[in-house]
Design a protein around this motif. Structure first.
Motif, PDB file in Angstrom:
ATOM      1  N   SER A 178     -14.118 -27.533 -35.717  1.00 31.65           N
ATOM      2  CA  SER A 178     -13.043 -26.602 -35.392  1.00 31.65           C
ATOM      3  C   SER A 178     -13.546 -25.243 -35.863  1.00 31.65           C
ATOM      4  O   SER A 178     -13.781 -25.048 -37.060  1.00 31.65           O
ATOM      5  CB  SER A 178     -11.761 -26.984 -36.146  1.00 31.65           C
ATOM      6  N   ASP A 179     -13.760 -24.335 -34.928  1.00 34.21           N
ATOM      7  CA  ASP A 179     -14.367 -23.051 -35.308  1.00 34.21           C
ATOM      8  C   ASP A 179     -13.486 -22.246 -36.260  1.00 34.21           C
ATOM      9  O   ASP A 179     -13.995 -21.452 -37.041  1.00 34.21           O
ATOM     10  CB  ASP A 179     -14.712 -22.249 -34.049  1.00 34.21           C
ATOM     11  N   ARG A 180     -12.166 -22.486 -36.194  1.00 34.80           N
ATOM     12  CA  ARG A 180     -11.257 -21.815 -37.147  1.00 34.80           C
ATOM     13  C   ARG A 180     -11.691 -22.108 -38.584  1.00 34.80           C
ATOM     14  O   ARG A 180     -11.727 -21.206 -39.423  1.00 34.80           O
ATOM     15  CB  ARG A 180      -9.836 -22.353 -36.910  1.00 34.80           C
ATOM     16  N   VAL A 181     -12.053 -23.361 -38.870  1.00 37.94           N
ATOM     17  CA  VAL A 181     -12.465 -23.753 -40.220  1.00 37.94           C
ATOM     18  C   VAL A 181     -13.935 -23.467 -40.453  1.00 37.94           C
ATOM     19  O   VAL A 181     -14.331 -22.986 -41.519  1.00 37.94           O
ATOM     20  CB  VAL A 181     -12.173 -25.255 -40.468  1.00 37.94           C
ATOM     21  N   LYS A 182     -14.758 -23.731 -39.466  1.00 39.25           N
ATOM     22  CA  LYS A 182     -16.207 -23.519 -39.617  1.00 39.25           C
ATOM     23  C   LYS A 182     -16.518 -22.078 -40.020  1.00 39.25           C
ATOM     24  O   LYS A 182     -17.407 -21.831 -40.824  1.00 39.25           O
ATOM     25  CB  LYS A 182     -16.921 -23.856 -38.310  1.00 39.25           C
ATOM     26  N   LYS A 189     -23.687 -21.186 -39.882  1.00 38.83           N
ATOM     27  CA  LYS A 189     -24.214 -22.456 -39.391  1.00 38.83           C
ATOM     28  C   LYS A 189     -24.076 -22.629 -37.880  1.00 38.83           C
ATOM     29  O   LYS A 189     -24.567 -23.596 -37.313  1.00 38.83           O
ATOM     30  CB  LYS A 189     -23.487 -23.602 -40.095  1.00 38.83           C
ATOM     31  N   GLY A 190     -23.391 -21.723 -37.238  1.00 39.72           N
ATOM     32  CA  GLY A 190     -23.165 -21.898 -35.806  1.00 39.72           C
ATOM     33  C   GLY A 190     -21.793 -22.508 -35.554  1.00 39.72           C
ATOM     34  O   GLY A 190     -21.069 -22.877 -36.471  1.00 39.72           O
ATOM     35  N   THR A 191     -21.503 -22.653 -34.283  1.00 38.94           N
ATOM     36  CA  THR A 191     -20.174 -23.096 -33.869  1.00 38.94           C
ATOM     37  C   THR A 191     -20.150 -24.607 -33.636  1.00 38.94           C
ATOM     38  O   THR A 191     -21.194 -25.267 -33.647  1.00 38.94           O
ATOM     39  CB  THR A 191     -19.796 -22.397 -32.551  1.00 38.94           C
TER      40      THR A 191
END
Ligand code: SF4
Length: 390
Positions: A178-182, A189-191
């Motif tokens: 989940s990009d919101r958390v990443k 680290k990337g998407t």
């Protein structure tokens, strides 16, 4: 709603993301267990639980990605930074093979000083010089790092590793897809799409991989279901995932510890196992972890949809860097599965059965006492740590 979901699950009908979130937020643990067991025994009807005799060494702890949940990495020049040559790693694999290890899950930091040829040589020499060992090498982050260092595309990197002899890769590096958390926990680290892209290209080439999830930090229930949804969608494309493996965030010695200082609970882990088994209708196996959640919770997870007990983990340094250490032996692993009510079966990396062990029988491995064989990296930390008992 629960009754509708029960009818769908029993009719082998796929759940929607909304139904997944509803289950996480409303279903009791026992309802989750009942639904998960229905799927588990539909997909794996035998009362058998598999395990693998493995080791997780690391070739470098140097990394430039700076994930805030990670206690393992060091920067180049730090006094306890290390990078081992292929010549140094091969004897370790040979020694592990002599003790009965059959799978080596090899990972490291993303170290831009390592040339791409190092990785292909590591695979080629492992296959040639330690044929007893199945190389289960390199996470998506390292493969993206290899692409950056070499200028090769991801498919080219994966093809060259495959030519060298690699045919499976571990699912690390996903954390929460989940990009919101990443963005918050691993901004360099990337998407999610980057992780999925490496896995898709690997599956296209015939690799088998696992999928993992690390929870218990900044995610919400919706993020967990988003993670499960995207790996379920990818599995529909090539069926390259062998298993799904969730584990909880270990805060010790990490920057994120200041915000999340505590471990996720045992009940949360059982929810994670059960929801995965119910939702991931196209994943053959769900792995319970005695190692990351404790032996007792690991055993209970076998009644929440898991059909695999993971590895014996002769060596492990990543969780150990976060002051989290559990140990087992081959014999104890077999006994834990048996006393949970299942027949233990040793498997390969690719989930083929090597042997089942009926009452009183054990594998011939010499990893026969509970110990942690940490040779490098975290060994200094470990000498001052008690082994956790649970
Ligand atoms: S999790 Fe992996 S990529 Fe992230 S900092 Fe640690 S070693 Fe580097």
């Amino acid at each position: 709603m629960l009754q509708n979901i029960r009818i769908k699950v029993n009719g082998s009908e796929r759940l929607t993301p909304e139904e997944g979130v509803w289950l996480l937020q409303n279903a009791s643990l026992l309802d989750l267990a009942e639904l998960a067991e229905a799927v588990r025994f539909r997909l794996n009807p035998q009362r058998r639980v598999t395990f693998v005799i493995d080791s997780n060494p690391n070739y470098t702890n140097v990394c430039n990605v700076d994930c805030i949940f990670c206690a393992f990495y060091r920067h180049e020049g730090d006094k306890d930074a290390y990078t081992y040559s292929v010549d140094e790693m091969i004897p370790r694999f040979k020694a592990a093979a002599k003790r009965g290890v059959r799978t080596v899950l090899l990972q490291g930091g993303v170290n831009p000083a390592i040339p791409f040829e190092y990785y292909t040589e590591m695979v080629r020499r492992t296959r040639a010089e330690v044929p007893e060992i199945h190389p289960h090498f390199f996470s998506t982050s390292e493969i993206i790092g290899m692409s950056n260092v070499s200028g090769l595309s991801i498919p080219e990197v994966l093809s060259k590793l495959k030519e060298a002899g690699l045919n499976s890769i571990p699912g690390g590096g996903a954390e929460i897809l989940s990009d919101r958390v990443k963005k918050k926990i691993s901004s360099k680290k990337g998407t999610s799409a980057d992780w999925l892209n490496v896995m898709r290209e690997a599956h296209k080439l015939g690799y088998k991989t696992t999928a993992t999830m690390m929870y218990g930090h900044l995610e919400k229930d919706e993020d967990i279901i988003e993670h499960l949804s995207v790996i379920r969608d990818l599995q529909d494309e090539y069926h390259g995932f062998t298993a799904y493996i969730p584990w909880s965030f270990k805060p010790g010695n990490t920057p994120l510890e200041k915000i999340i200082p505590t471990y996720a609970t045992g009940t949360r882990y059982l929810q994670m196992i059960a929801i995965a088994r119910i939702f991931l209708d196209n994943f053959p196996h769900i792995q319970a972890s005695w190692f990351s959640e404790g032996k007792k919770i690991g055993q209970i997870a076998l009644n929440f949809g898991a059909d695999d007990f993971g590895g014996v983990l002769e060596e492990e340094n990543v969780h150990a860097s976060a002051n989290f250490v559990h140990t087992t032996s081959v014999k104890e692993t077999v006994d834990l599965i048996r006393s949970a009510g299942y027949t233990p079966a040793e498997r390969t990396t690719l989930y083929d059965i090597i042997a089942e062990y009926s009452s009183g029988e054990y594998p011939a491995s010499v990893i026969d006492t509970a110990r942690l064989n940490v040779h490098f990296g975290a060994s200094e930390i470990l000498t001052s740590l008690p082994i956790l008992q649970d």
